[in-house]
Design an enzyme around this catalytic site. Structure first.
Site, PDB file in Angstrom:
ATOM      1  CG  ASP A  72      -2.126  -1.090   0.994  1.00  0.00           C
ATOM      2  OD1 ASP A  72      -1.938  -2.224   1.348  1.00  0.00           O
ATOM      3  OD2 ASP A  72      -3.062  -0.697   0.363  1.00  0.00           O
TER       4      ASP A  72
HETATM    5  O1  MRU Z   1      -7.502  -3.196   2.790  1.00  0.00           O
HETATM    6  P1  MRU Z   1      -7.246  -3.601   1.123  1.00  0.00           P
HETATM    7  O2  MRU Z   1      -8.064  -4.656   1.141  1.00  0.00           O
HETATM    8  O3  MRU Z   1      -7.218  -2.420   0.418  1.00  0.00           O
HETATM    9  O4  MRU Z   1      -5.857  -4.033   1.493  1.00  0.00           O
HETATM   10  C1  MRU Z   1      -5.007  -4.485   0.167  1.00  0.00           C
HETATM   11  C2  MRU Z   1      -3.731  -4.990   0.220  1.00  0.00           C
HETATM   12  O5  MRU Z   1      -3.110  -4.575   1.392  1.00  0.00           O
HETATM   13  C3  MRU Z   1      -2.982  -5.021  -0.926  1.00  0.00           C
HETATM   14  O6  MRU Z   1      -1.978  -5.962  -0.751  1.00  0.00           O
HETATM   15  C4  MRU Z   1      -2.410  -3.703  -1.641  1.00  0.00           C
HETATM   16  O7  MRU Z   1      -3.232  -2.877  -1.647  1.00  0.00           O
HETATM   17  C5  MRU Z   1      -1.924  -4.073  -3.015  1.00  0.00           C
HETATM   18  S1  MRU Z   1      -3.291  -4.332  -4.081  1.00  0.00           S
HETATM   19  C6  MRU Z   1      -2.531  -4.671  -5.569  1.00  0.00           C
END
Ligand code: MRU
Length: 362
Positions: A252
């Site tokens: 993220d």
């Molecule tokens: O809370 P989320 O489902 O948005 O978290 C998603 C993740 O942590 C993913 O690994 C990250 O956003 C990369 S998605 C290509």
């Protein structure tokens, strides 16, 4: 055909409601920024790249029918709404990066006397729409670089000229549902499969929102990949027992030193991978790399409602009255990361800042 989380044509945006998957496949209309903010905040669409794309496209559908008196008023509207969209979820940096880029375009166009307000709006719509194509192309490149890096490491460890099919572990959901298509870490898995080099992929359940069990498992079954679901608490046992060649996860936000924020549970998987000598890769586009912050200590970690922990759907599983702590992400220290796979190559965390700075200059 892989799953499509975002359907867009000029003036119309729909997202696959990820809260309903895998039981129901239903597209939700996103008519403007208010809807965009809500679907991101409620996690009906999630995954760092998808958050940015849906956020920006929600603004594109909102301004598409509008007429603006002046470039200044269009610019003001864009700035206010982009900042609002950034506030929907704080940890993933992609929406903020996209907002900065679009705002810088709006600033340049405002100053350009050869561009009138109608042309400025067109250029903004074009730039927003280009994100969809670029994301898929970037993910394919991430997949190719990542698969190559994993296979090279495996071959080198075996002292063999080429690696055989490998077993990998992934966490959370980083596939078509989290991006415009193909996926980041799941793009690496997809590429291994395309090369005939995927023996097996393990995906974690990813408590509490269950992105692994609900979404990644859904994508893996859809693609007919050889795949097995494990619970988050089984990772150490899995790495001891199943000869997993590499872990590959998404991100993220990656700080300048390589510290990486990703779905809660990533950090403990990295610790366990280190203990077992299993290479641990982060796969992320350059839009997830935040060179403005020196380390992971500067990443804001979103905390989500207790209900995600205390309930599964409508069913309460935790004792009433218990306190909860529900951080949605954790930070994996760079020292636990073997390589960061981007669309421009694979970098060791220590090389990341210099390499990306050079790439951005060219
Ligand atoms: O809370 P989320 O489902 O948005 O978290 C998603 C993740 O942590 C993913 O690994 C990250 O956003 C990369 S998605 C290509």
């Amino acid at each position: 055909m892989s799953l499509q989380s975002i359907k867009y044509t000029r003036g119309s945006l729909e997202i696959l409601d990820q809260l309903l998957l895998p039981v129901q496949s239903k597209y939700l209309p996103v008519r403007g920024v208010e809807d965009g903010w809500k679907v991101i905040n409620k996690m009906q669409v999630r995954g760092a790249p998808a958050i940015a794309i849906v956020g920006c496209l929600s603004l594109a559908v909102e301004i598409h029918p509008e007429e603006f008196d002046s470039k200044k008023s269009l610019r003001q509207e864009l700035e206010g709404k982009l900042n609002y969209l950034v506030s929907a979820r704080p940890t993933a940096v992609n929406m903020k990066m996209a907002a900065d880029e679009l705002l810088s375009l709006a600033n340049d166009l405002t100053k350009d006397d050869n561009v009138d307000v109608a042309a400025m709006k067109q250029r903004f719509l074009n730039a927003t729409e280009a994100m969809l194509k670029k994301d898929i192309a970037d993910n394919r490149a991430i997949g190719a670089h990542g698969a190559k890096a994993i296979l090279q490491l495996v071959a080198a460890a075996a002292g063999a000229p080429m690696a055989g099919p490998v077993r990998v572990l992934t966490h959370c959901n980083t596939g078509s549902l989290a991006t415009a298509g193909y996926g980041t870490a799941l793009g690496v898995v997809r590429q291994l499969s395309e090369l005939g080099k995927l023996e097996h992929v393990y995906c974690t359940e990813t408590r509490p929102y269950n992105q692994g069990a609900r979404l990644t498992a859904y994508e893996l079954v859809h693609e007919k990949f050889p795949a097995t679901l494990v619970l988050d608490s089984m990772v150490a046992a899995l790495l001891r027992a199943k000869n997993v060649a590499a872990v590959v996860v998404g991100a993220d936000r990656v700080a300048a030193n390589g510290d990486t924020a990703n779905k809660i549970g990533t950090y403990q998987i990295a610790v366990v991978a280190k203990h077992h000598g299993v290479p641990f890769f982060v796969a992320a586009p350059l839009t997830s790399i935040d060179l403005h912050i020196p380390s992971g200590d500067h990443i804001i970690i979103e905390e989500r409602p207790d209900r995600e922990m205390t309930h599964v759907g409508e069913h309460r599983i935790a004792a009433p009255g218990i306190n909860c702590w529900n951080p949605a992400f954790d930070v994996t220290p760079a020292s636990l990361i073997t390589g960061i796979i981007t669309e421009r190559g694979v970098f060791q965390p220590a090389q990341l800042k210099e390499a990306i700075t050079k790439l951005l200059e060219t």
